[in-house]
Scaffold this active site. Structure first.
Site, mmCIF file in Angstrom:
data_model
loop_
_atom_site.group_PDB
_atom_site.id
_atom_site.type_symbol
_atom_site.label_atom_id
_atom_site.label_comp_id
_atom_site.label_asym_id
_atom_site.label_seq_id
_atom_site.Cartn_x
_atom_site.Cartn_y
_atom_site.Cartn_z
ATOM 1 N N GLN A 107 1.076 -0.940 0.164
ATOM 2 C CA GLN A 107 -0.392 -0.160 0.295
ATOM 3 C C GLN A 107 0.308 1.188 -0.164
ATOM 4 O O GLN A 107 0.067 2.464 -0.491
ATOM 5 C CB GLN A 107 -0.542 0.006 1.291
ATOM 6 N N HIS A 125 -1.809 1.589 -4.079
ATOM 7 C CA HIS A 125 -2.197 3.013 -3.843
ATOM 8 C C HIS A 125 -0.558 3.656 -4.896
ATOM 9 O O HIS A 125 -0.908 4.530 -4.592
ATOM 10 C CB HIS A 125 -2.098 3.270 -2.398
ATOM 11 N N CYS A 136 -3.948 11.762 -21.290
ATOM 12 C CA CYS A 136 -4.003 10.435 -21.715
ATOM 13 C C CYS A 136 -3.522 9.766 -20.960
ATOM 14 O O CYS A 136 -3.540 8.279 -22.029
ATOM 15 C CB CYS A 136 -2.456 10.825 -22.897
ATOM 16 N N CYS A 175 1.898 15.466 -24.804
ATOM 17 C CA CYS A 175 1.226 15.533 -25.234
ATOM 18 C C CYS A 175 0.917 16.694 -24.742
ATOM 19 O O CYS A 175 -0.469 17.515 -25.117
ATOM 20 C CB CYS A 175 -0.282 14.390 -25.614
ATOM 21 N N GLY A 210 2.841 -4.221 9.101
ATOM 22 C CA GLY A 210 3.078 -2.823 9.539
ATOM 23 C C GLY A 210 1.668 -2.285 8.262
ATOM 24 O O GLY A 210 1.755 -1.190 7.772
ATOM 25 N N ASN A 236 3.413 -7.087 13.337
ATOM 26 C CA ASN A 236 2.544 -5.778 13.903
ATOM 27 C C ASN A 236 2.865 -5.324 15.673
ATOM 28 O O ASN A 236 2.511 -6.077 16.452
ATOM 29 C CB ASN A 236 1.072 -5.132 13.124
HETATM 30 N N1 APR Z 1 6.871 -2.116 11.887
HETATM 31 C C1 APR Z 1 5.453 -3.187 11.686
HETATM 32 N N2 APR Z 1 4.597 -2.216 11.906
HETATM 33 C C2 APR Z 1 4.800 -0.967 12.525
HETATM 34 C C3 APR Z 1 5.758 -0.060 12.877
HETATM 35 C C4 APR Z 1 6.908 -1.290 12.754
HETATM 36 N N3 APR Z 1 8.299 -0.754 12.528
HETATM 37 N N4 APR Z 1 5.144 0.799 13.654
HETATM 38 C C5 APR Z 1 4.010 0.888 12.960
HETATM 39 N N5 APR Z 1 3.352 -0.338 12.843
HETATM 40 C C6 APR Z 1 2.008 -0.419 12.487
HETATM 41 C C7 APR Z 1 1.113 0.475 13.323
HETATM 42 O O1 APR Z 1 0.449 -0.519 14.279
HETATM 43 C C8 APR Z 1 0.003 0.400 12.513
HETATM 44 O O2 APR Z 1 -1.411 -0.844 12.723
HETATM 45 O O3 APR Z 1 1.532 -0.313 11.145
HETATM 46 C C9 APR Z 1 0.122 0.349 10.365
HETATM 47 C C10 APR Z 1 0.237 1.026 10.254
HETATM 48 O O4 APR Z 1 -1.401 1.957 9.738
HETATM 49 P P1 APR Z 1 -2.033 2.613 9.218
HETATM 50 O O5 APR Z 1 -0.889 3.964 9.464
HETATM 51 O O6 APR Z 1 -3.428 2.500 9.259
HETATM 52 O O7 APR Z 1 -1.362 2.235 7.975
HETATM 53 P P2 APR Z 1 -1.986 1.564 6.411
HETATM 54 O O8 APR Z 1 -2.260 0.874 6.824
HETATM 55 O O9 APR Z 1 -0.552 1.459 5.613
HETATM 56 O O10 APR Z 1 -3.127 2.449 5.884
HETATM 57 C C11 APR Z 1 -3.181 1.781 4.503
HETATM 58 O O11 APR Z 1 -4.098 4.610 4.117
HETATM 59 O O12 APR Z 1 -4.010 6.515 4.254
HETATM 60 C C12 APR Z 1 -4.335 5.480 3.100
HETATM 61 O O13 APR Z 1 -3.029 5.125 1.046
HETATM 62 C C13 APR Z 1 -3.442 4.653 2.942
HETATM 63 O O14 APR Z 1 -2.168 3.031 2.331
HETATM 64 C C14 APR Z 1 -2.749 3.888 2.986
HETATM 65 C C15 APR Z 1 -3.285 3.426 3.604
#
Ligand code: APR
Length: 268
Positions: A107, A125, A136, A175, A210, A236
């Site tokens: 993502q 994303h 285009c 273009c 993550g 996570n």
């Molecule tokens: N290692 C592993 N996980 C981690 C770490 C780490 N060092 N630090 C934080 N996290 C975890 C957090 O606990 C959380 O669950 O990463 C996650 C981040 O979650 P979000 O901030 O919601 O990010 P994501 O899930 O990628 O968001 C999805 O939302 O805003 C949109 O387009 C954007 O792609 C993104 C989508």
């Protein structure tokens, strides 16, 4: 269960899996200095997603509060200029070369999986360093540092930030039309979706790394893999929606755990 035992369990699953697919989110790049979105101090904690996360919100903010766009861009440029693949990214690159990881579905828009050596990366994303023509649809890839420095110089040059100034500074397609960053805003169509769901449907193990698992359709991938019979390994340190479906849930940072998993796979 002690962390080491959970890591051993994950290694055991990976060793017995013919096809391993990775599904990553912002947490994967947190140790590269890129804030996540929803953690305290995260991007949507600092900035309003209604203002900066949708096309219409961005245009509205550009018209009404251009200073907010400027501070968002200035903060982002510094972060991405210094962001490098962390040990977690690097471990996944090696796992691909060893034949464990077939595909990375991400993502993230930061290009760090590719910089770490993964060759098959599906970016649902989009990618910050790729542009798409507004007319285009043609795409082009920019070199990261020169692209970011171009934006920084443009911000220094432009007095009042408005739509015309931004369109003038955007890369121009052959273009003749401006090319916007090829990232997916809320409400826009995601990319590589059929391929991503096919990967989830055909893997025997999925590494969920993550992500909070709250943004669809990408967030449906781990459930899809589970329903297709795959083992789910989640790494996570915080909360996510996947803790319930994970066969192994490792409450730690990916940058710390993935090298440990790699070490054991290499010892085999
Ligand atoms: N290692 C592993 N996980 C981690 C770490 C780490 N060092 N630090 C934080 N996290 C975890 C957090 O606990 C959380 O669950 O990463 C996650 C981040 O979650 P979000 O901030 O919601 O990010 P994501 O899930 O990628 O968001 C999805 O939302 O805003 C949109 O387009 C954007 O792609 C993104 C989508």
């Amino acid at each position: 269960m002690p962390l080491i035992e959970k890591i051993e369990q994950a290694v055991d699953i990976l060793r017995r899996s013919a096809v391993v697919v990775v599904f990553s989110g912002a947490g994967m790049s947190a140790e590269s200095g890129i804030p996540t979105f929803r953690d305290p101090g995260g991007i949507w904690d600092q900035f309003d997603p209604e203002e900066l996360g949708t096309g219409s919100g961005l245009l509205h903010t550009l018209t009404r509060h251009p200073d907010r766009i400027r501070s968002f861009l200035e903060a982002t440029i510094d972060i991405f200029l210094s962001a490098k693949p962390n040990p977690g990214h690097v471990a996944l690159g090696v796992m691909e070369r060893m034949g464990y990881v077939r595909t990375v579905i991400t993502q993230n828009v930061d290009n760090l999986h590719q910089e770490a050596g993964n060759s098959r990366v599906l970016e649902m994303h989009g990618n910050l360093f790729r542009q798409r023509c507004l007319a285009c649809g043609k795409k082009q890839v920019s070199e990261k540092t020169s692209y970011l420095l171009h934006i920084r110089r443009a911000l220094e040059r432009i007095g009042r930030l408005d739509l015309n100034a931004v369109l003038r500074e955007l890369p121009q397609c052959r273009c003749g039309s401006p090319m916007r960053p090829d990232v997916v805003m809320f409400g826009e169509q995601v990319q590589d979706m059929p391929e991503s769901f096919l990967e989830a449907d055909s893997c025997s193990a999925m590494l969920v790394l993550g992500t909070s698992g709250v943004v669809y359709p990408a967030a449906a991938l781990p459930q899809k893999a589970k329903q297709a019979g795959a083992k789910v390994i989640e790494i996570n340190p915080g909360d996510s929606v996947y803790s319930g479906i994970a066969d192994v849930q490792i409450p730690e940072k990916t940058g710390r755990v993935l090298p440990e998993i790699l070490k054991r796979l290499q010892d085999a």
